[in-house]
Write a protein that holds these residues in place. Sequence first.
Motif, PDB file in Angstrom:
ATOM      1  N   PRO A   1       0.739  -1.254   0.098  1.00  0.00           N
ATOM      2  CA  PRO A   1       0.058   0.181  -0.155  1.00  0.00           C
ATOM      3  C   PRO A   1       0.739   1.275  -0.002  1.00  0.00           C
ATOM      4  CG  PRO A   1      -0.132  -1.170   1.952  1.00  0.00           C
ATOM      5  CD  PRO A   1       0.597  -2.141   1.236  1.00  0.00           C
TER       6      PRO A   1
ATOM      7  N   SER B   1      -1.326  -3.601  -5.373  1.00  0.00           N
ATOM      8  CA  SER B   1      -2.414  -4.356  -4.803  1.00  0.00           C
ATOM      9  C   SER B   1      -1.737  -5.691  -4.329  1.00  0.00           C
ATOM     10  CB  SER B   1      -3.271  -4.712  -5.791  1.00  0.00           C
ATOM     11  OG  SER B   1      -4.296  -5.502  -5.278  1.00  0.00           O
TER      12      SER B   1
ATOM     13  N   GLU C   1      -3.011  -8.359  -4.519  1.00  0.00           N
ATOM     14  CA  GLU C   1      -3.595  -9.364  -5.373  1.00  0.00           C
ATOM     15  C   GLU C   1      -2.880  -9.800  -6.295  1.00  0.00           C
ATOM     16  OE1 GLU C   1      -7.600  -7.922  -7.020  1.00  0.00           O
ATOM     17  OE2 GLU C   1      -8.693  -7.868  -4.732  1.00  0.00           O
TER      18      GLU C   1
END
Length: 349
Positions: free
Chosen positions: A120, A125, A127
């Motif tokens: 962050p 991400s 993901e």
Amino acid sequence: MEIGISTFLETTPDPVTGQTISHAERLREAVEEIVLADQVGLDVYGIGEHHRKDYAGSAPAVILAAAAATTKRIRLTSAVSVLSSDDPVRVYQAFATLDGLSNGRAEIMAGRGSFTESFPLFGYSLEDYDELFEENLELLLAIRASEKVTWRGGHRPAINNLPVYPRAVQDPLPVWVASGGNPESAVRAGTLGLPIAFAIIGGMPERFAPLVNLYKEAAARAGHNPDKLQIATHSHGFVGETNEQASALFYPSTQAQMNVIGRERGWGGTYNRAAFDDARSLRGALYVGDAEYVAEKIILLRKNLGVTRFFLHVNVGYMPHREVLRAIELLGTKVAPIVHAELARTEGK
């Protein structure tokens, strides 16, 4: 068999005094440690990249460069660079700069990151955790292979026949893959013919033997000679004058920090003296004791895994600087000679 130090530059409260060292002071201590490690004959010093309050090592290449001019032989590496959340161009440039300042002693240890604060912070991400690492490693290897680079991926703007400077003194600049025990990481490193470093901070190190085999098998399938590839391990530990003294000095900070990390990661339970004593047994993952005992454990590690490099992560949580310096001195002047003499006797090396 290379022996060295790894650190995350902990700035946690001293479990005895409650005092917390500043980041600035811990950084200056790290330079002292590197200089001493070089003087006592250790082979390598590695700094792990983290981006949180309890660690000071967010820029390993900068810290290592501060020691480059006052050291002569010791190799200087990240342990690790969180490649998934960084720009491979900048990573190469930083370590090529370090390589020039140290006259060819820089290395990069690339990892996906067991701590995720950098994602962050730099706008990535989680993901894309695995995909980012694969793409960035591919680009990093392309940069080290050629002065001009043409590359396209899914997460970074393409590069079209552009040069990257400065170039490293070493050709190629060493790039290691770091793994916490993921089989896919072992296969990836072997396939690419890259040296691998396993973080072994729990259980029995001998249980990593199947991963070593996976690594070597993947290397052989890809046409690399597995006998010429380097294998490192990184484990927590501390060298003292006696087994009892080493344990007494190392346990309080280890307990405090392992309980913090355990709560963050939902491990359950608490880290106590029984767990500590079990881990520092001969087949355990803690290398804590006098010089003879720590050397015995490293020799066993060599026998079981065939490692060519061993990193001792000296402080888990903050410890007094004088104690860390003494442990580094003992590792270089007492432990390493025992290990080398035994390997010369049994392996002719």
